[in-house]
Design a protein around this motif. Sequence first.
Motif, short mmCIF file in Angstrom:
data_model
loop_
_atom_site.label_atom_id
_atom_site.label_comp_id
_atom_site.label_asym_id
_atom_site.label_seq_id
_atom_site.Cartn_x
_atom_site.Cartn_y
_atom_site.Cartn_z
N TYR A 87 0.82 -1.22 0.00
CA TYR A 87 0.00 0.00 0.00
C TYR A 87 0.86 1.28 0.00
CZ TYR A 87 -3.95 -3.05 1.00
OH TYR A 87 -4.90 -4.03 0.94
N GLY A 88 2.19 1.09 -0.14
CA GLY A 88 3.10 2.25 -0.23
C GLY A 88 3.63 2.76 1.10
N TYR A 89 3.39 2.02 2.18
CA TYR A 89 3.88 2.46 3.50
C TYR A 89 5.15 1.68 3.87
CZ TYR A 89 -0.60 4.82 4.11
OH TYR A 89 -1.68 5.63 3.96
N ASP A 90 6.30 2.22 3.54
CA ASP A 90 7.57 1.58 3.93
C ASP A 90 8.45 2.61 4.66
OD1 ASP A 90 8.43 3.26 1.94
OD2 ASP A 90 8.85 1.67 0.49
N GLU A 91 9.71 2.25 4.93
CA GLU A 91 10.61 3.13 5.73
C GLU A 91 10.99 4.41 4.99
OE1 GLU A 91 14.73 0.81 4.45
OE2 GLU A 91 13.99 0.68 6.50
N ASN A 92 10.76 4.47 3.70
CA ASN A 92 11.09 5.67 2.92
C ASN A 92 9.93 6.65 2.80
OD1 ASN A 92 13.74 4.76 2.31
ND2 ASN A 92 12.90 3.41 0.71
N ILE A 93 8.81 6.36 3.44
CA ILE A 93 7.65 7.23 3.34
C ILE A 93 7.95 8.57 4.00
CG2 ILE A 93 6.59 6.43 5.51
CD1 ILE A 93 3.88 6.64 4.07
N LYS A 94 7.44 9.63 3.46
CA LYS A 94 7.66 10.97 4.01
C LYS A 94 6.78 11.21 5.23
CE LYS A 94 8.98 13.04 -0.40
NZ LYS A 94 8.69 14.11 -1.38
N PHE A 95 7.31 12.15 6.10
CA PHE A 95 6.57 12.48 7.32
C PHE A 95 5.20 13.08 7.03
CE2 PHE A 95 10.75 13.08 9.82
CZ PHE A 95 10.74 11.73 10.19
N THR A 96 5.10 13.72 5.87
CA THR A 96 3.83 14.39 5.55
C THR A 96 2.67 13.41 5.42
OG1 THR A 96 4.46 14.32 3.21
CG2 THR A 96 4.91 16.37 4.43
N PHE A 97 2.98 12.12 5.13
CA PHE A 97 1.94 11.10 5.01
C PHE A 97 1.61 10.47 6.35
CE2 PHE A 97 3.89 11.26 0.77
CZ PHE A 97 2.77 11.55 0.00
N LEU A 98 2.36 10.89 7.41
CA LEU A 98 2.08 10.39 8.76
C LEU A 98 1.79 11.61 9.63
CD1 LEU A 98 5.05 7.85 9.01
CD2 LEU A 98 2.65 7.31 8.52
N PRO A 99 0.57 12.10 9.63
CA PRO A 99 0.23 13.38 10.30
C PRO A 99 0.69 13.46 11.75
CG PRO A 99 -1.61 12.58 9.02
CD PRO A 99 -0.61 11.47 9.02
N ALA A 100 0.49 12.41 12.54
CA ALA A 100 0.85 12.46 13.96
C ALA A 100 2.36 12.57 14.14
CB ALA A 100 0.32 11.21 14.66
N ILE A 101 3.09 11.71 13.41
CA ILE A 101 4.56 11.73 13.50
C ILE A 101 5.09 13.05 12.98
CG2 ILE A 101 6.68 10.64 12.74
CD1 ILE A 101 5.12 8.97 14.70
N ASN A 102 4.50 13.55 11.88
CA ASN A 102 4.93 14.80 11.28
C ASN A 102 4.76 15.96 12.26
OD1 ASN A 102 5.90 16.41 9.10
ND2 ASN A 102 3.79 17.11 8.76
N ALA A 103 3.63 15.99 12.97
CA ALA A 103 3.36 17.06 13.95
C ALA A 103 4.36 16.98 15.10
CB ALA A 103 1.94 16.95 14.47
N ALA A 104 4.64 15.75 15.59
CA ALA A 104 5.60 15.58 16.69
C ALA A 104 7.01 15.98 16.27
CB ALA A 104 5.57 14.13 17.18
N PHE A 105 7.36 15.65 15.02
CA PHE A 105 8.70 15.99 14.49
C PHE A 105 8.87 17.51 14.41
CE2 PHE A 105 11.21 17.12 10.71
CZ PHE A 105 12.44 16.62 11.10
#
Length: 413
Positions: A87-105
């Motif tokens: 589904y395209g979710y691997d270790e190279n995915i950008k933070f922008t596609f992970l809202p919670a992680i992106n906000a914490a970062f």
Amino acid sequence: MKNSVNPEVKKSSAIILIVIISFSLIINCALYFSFNGIKHSYINGRAAVIGKITETHPELANALVKASFESQNEEIIARGNEVLATYGYDENIKFTFLPAINAAFKESMLILSVLVLVLGIAILVLNYWQYEIIYSRVRLLTKASKEILEGNYDMNIYKEKEGDFAKLFFGFNNMRTIIQSQMIDLKKEKEFLVNLLSDISHQLKTPLAALIVYNDILSKPGLNEENKNRFLENSKKQLSRMEWLIKSMLKLAKVDARAIEFCIKENNLNQTVEDVFETLKLMAQRNEVQLWLDEASLSGEICAEYDEQWLEEALINIIKNCIEHSGGGNVTVSLEETLINTKIIIKDNGEGIEEKDLPNIFKRFYKGGKSDSVGIGLSLSKSIIEAQQGYIEVSSKVNEGTEFKVILMKNIK
């Protein structure tokens, strides 16, 4: 380690240590709150998945919770990653596609950036403060040096208790004291030179005027042979007086200006006194004065450390003064030796010195009430003796005599 004794280093090191500890605590607190936010995002993400699935399959709630929060083996993790990768979710995915992680970062980066900025400003302020302290003291030394060049030696300089600045201030104060002393000595030397020239002019004025008069008389025609010889004899006396005066004043000037290097060594004091007696023998005979060396005061030869030639000069002047004021009397010299000094005692039974004149007899060109001398011999003797680390004392009673004590200190090792 050498710099650790400086108070500036101690203060700045302590402040830097406090700043580092403070910022370490602040960063730890910031990381704690940041990771606490990540924890909430993590739990909320799994809660959303569990809530979504259990909405249609409530029987899977227990399995989903265990699968979400319990440790899993690598095989299960690998299988899950394969599913997510489809589904395209691997270790190279950008933070922008992970809202919670992106906000914490973003929140963590903002906090760290602000802390680094504050730390940088604090270091710059501390650096400026440290150099301000150093350069303010340099400016103080610069100002003090200008004051010294302008002749002001009274400026108070800040004194450190320890460290390199303390040594620098101590050295600067010593230099200021030495310069001040040298300037005072230079001023005294200038005054001495002015006074010396004035004294020479004053003392030579009378014999020079007499010589001019004698020369005018001798140049007149018709002067008989007897008067010519008389004026020539008077001119000779005035020239001899001027020669003696100039030589004595030059000697005194050299001694007072420390322009003479004394050759101080151990000499036989008995022999020195005998040589002085031999020099003054004819003068004593003309004045009908007896010179005596008090043998009873001697216990064999007495030796002392002094410059033989210059001490003879000093003793000659003192004994000559005694001879001039002891017509028909006696001048006795005795020697005494102790553990710390050697004394030369010169005593006459002449007219004595009045009490009011005693404090002044060693002053240059001073003449007592009954004296017709130039007043330079005793001054020269005092300067010579003091230049050899000795001193001279005098006591006298009118019509009973005068006693001089020349005291030479020993080198106690």
